[in-house]
Design an enzyme around this catalytic site. Structure first.
Site, mmCIF file in Angstrom:
data_model
loop_
_atom_site.group_PDB
_atom_site.id
_atom_site.type_symbol
_atom_site.label_atom_id
_atom_site.label_comp_id
_atom_site.label_asym_id
_atom_site.label_seq_id
_atom_site.Cartn_x
_atom_site.Cartn_y
_atom_site.Cartn_z
ATOM 1 C CE LYS A 109 -0.454 -1.368 -2.059
ATOM 2 N NZ LYS A 109 0.773 -2.169 -2.280
ATOM 3 C CG ASP A 149 -1.903 -3.655 -4.365
ATOM 4 O OD1 ASP A 149 -0.725 -3.949 -4.132
ATOM 5 O OD2 ASP A 149 -2.843 -4.008 -3.626
HETATM 6 N N1 GLU Z 1 1.481 -3.215 -5.613
HETATM 7 C C1 GLU Z 1 2.807 -3.756 -5.690
HETATM 8 C C2 GLU Z 1 3.373 -3.968 -4.303
HETATM 9 O O1 GLU Z 1 2.666 -4.117 -3.338
HETATM 10 C C3 GLU Z 1 3.697 -2.953 -6.614
HETATM 11 C C4 GLU Z 1 3.928 -1.533 -6.231
HETATM 12 C C5 GLU Z 1 4.665 -0.713 -7.286
HETATM 13 O O2 GLU Z 1 5.122 -1.266 -8.279
HETATM 14 O O3 GLU Z 1 4.803 0.486 -7.059
HETATM 15 O O4 GLU Z 1 4.562 -4.072 -4.137
#
Ligand code: GLU
Length: 419
Positions: A109, A149
């Protein structure tokens, strides 16, 4: 560096959930130690030029939590509340989320501590390009694959992809997912997280004998997750009685016209002034009358303060980490069923996986194919959780962590720990 020292640590919440499942799995102390530490935490400064000509410096983060099952995977968040603790927790959750739905990814992340509502498009582009440039060596389709996100968009992914591609002197669409269709995005990605929330919710409602045409649903948050979840619930004939965004909450026991709310936000940016329901506070919304409650904003919305007042029978966590462990215990005592974040919002990363696979093939699927594969992936794994929870008489959350930890441990043991 300690990531659990703040008494409000989000990562601490994550570790607490992990430990509950690890105890049941009788996970050995070495594996426990390894899995409760992030592989890599990167912090850097992002100097950028305001449109006025002045320079400011923001802080950027990328946490690559675990690589056992594949490249790190997870979004980038632009928000004033972004901290190392939060990004670490979110990367931790991505690890289990990818494993719960059996994707060949680890967890990661990223984030920038900033308030995008105070930034122009050009400023956002400069921040994004500098953020991407700082990470050139450590991201890539086989290393770490960011995605959208909170407050990050397909356009931001396009800038990220372009910056990375310029640095490595070749076009690399698979370095990020959630891109616009024109540059290697996947059909169905934008609505995938919300779609996944509704798929999980409807399946669980059926298991609980709740008629989707008779239930009332509250959705907290009207961003990419909440808005599409509300829209898809309404399209399935469910009555959505409450919605909210940063400007407040709107409740109507006859049902909110969601198509109108979506249009309203399209025209006005926020729900401020929306007349389709009575205006109440965000905290009132969480304890209002409803059968199904979907938190789809940020962490820690359910705490000891409000958990005992929640009236819903089913909570479907569209957001990451909306329930503190104390609130989770209360929900369990009250018999409220919770589909945990790492399952309920896994639709987004599942279609991110499809996007990454399509980019690598250079062959793109029809939307109906994406949606069908998404539903199949989510239901197959949700059914495993339901079965596991029943067999061991635990919650879906504990079952999800058990399943995910078991999958990560298997790959870690097969590969061995390089020490
Ligand atoms: N931000 C989204 C999550 O928390 C998607 C993450 C992604 O697709 O890599 O799952």
């Amino acid at each position: 560096m300690s990531t659990t020292t703040r008494d409000v640590s989000v990562f601490g919440d994550g570790i607490s959930y992990f430990n509950q499942a690890a105890d049941l799995l009788e996970l050995d102390s070495s594996m426990r130690r390894i899995l409760t530490h992030p592989s890599r935490q990167i912090i850097f400064s992002i100097p950028f030029q305001r449109d006025t000509g002045d320079f400011e410096v923001y802080t950027g983060y990328r946490v690559q939590y675990n690589f056992a099952r594949g490249p790190a995977k997870g979004g980038i968040r632009y928000h004033p509340g972004v901290t190392l603790d939060e990004v670490t927790a979110l990367a931790f959750w991505m690890t289990w989320k990818c494993a719960v739905v059996d994707l060949p990814f680890g967890g990661g992340k990223g984030g920038v501590t900033c308030d995008p509502s105070q930034l122009s498009t050009n400023e956002l582009e400069r921040i994004t390009r500098r953020y991407a440039a700082e990470l050139v060596e450590v991201v890539g389709p086989d290393k770490d694959v960011p995605a959208p996100d909170v407050n990050t968009t397909p356009q931001i992914m396009a800038w990220f992809m372009d910056t990375y591609s310029m640095h490595v002197r070749q076009n690399v669409p698979g370095v990020v997912t959630g891109k616009p269709l024109e540059i290697g995005g996947s059909r169905g990605r934008t609505e995938a997280t919300g779609r996944g929330v509704t798929i999980c919710a409807l399946d669980q409602m059926a298991a609980m004998g709740l008629d989707p045409k008779k239930v009332s649903i509250v959705v907290q948050g009207f961003g990419n997750v909440g808005m599409y979840a509300a829209k898809l619930f309404a399209e399935r004939g469910c009555k959505v009685v409450g919605i909210s965004d940063v400007t407040g909450a709107y409740y109507n026991d006859k049902g909110i016209d969601i198509a109108h709310a979506v249009e309203y936000v399209g025209a006005n940016r926020t729900l401020d002034g929306f007349k389709g329901g009575d205006k109440i506070s965000n905290s009132e919304l969480l304890t209002s009358d409803c059968d199904v409650l979907v938190p789809a904003a940020l962490e820690k919305v359910f705490t000891v303060e409000n958990a005992s007042k929640v009236k819903a029978k089913l909570i479907v966590e569209g957001a990451n980490g909306p329930t503190t462990p104390e609130a989770d215990r209360i929900f369990n005592e009250k018999g409220i069923v919770v589909i945990p974040d790492i399952m309920a919002n896994a639709g987004g990363v599942t279609v991110s996986y499809f996007e990454w696979a399509q980019d690598r093939m250079g062959y793109f699927w029809k939307e109906s194919e994406v949606n069908a594969r998404l539903e199949e992936t989510l239901l197959e794994n949700l059914h495993q959780l339901q079965k596991l929870a029943k067999t061991h008489n635990t919650t879906l959350r504990v079952a999800a962590y058990q399943l995910a930890i078991d999958r990560v441990v298997r790959t870690s043991k097969l590969r061995g720990i390089y020490a």
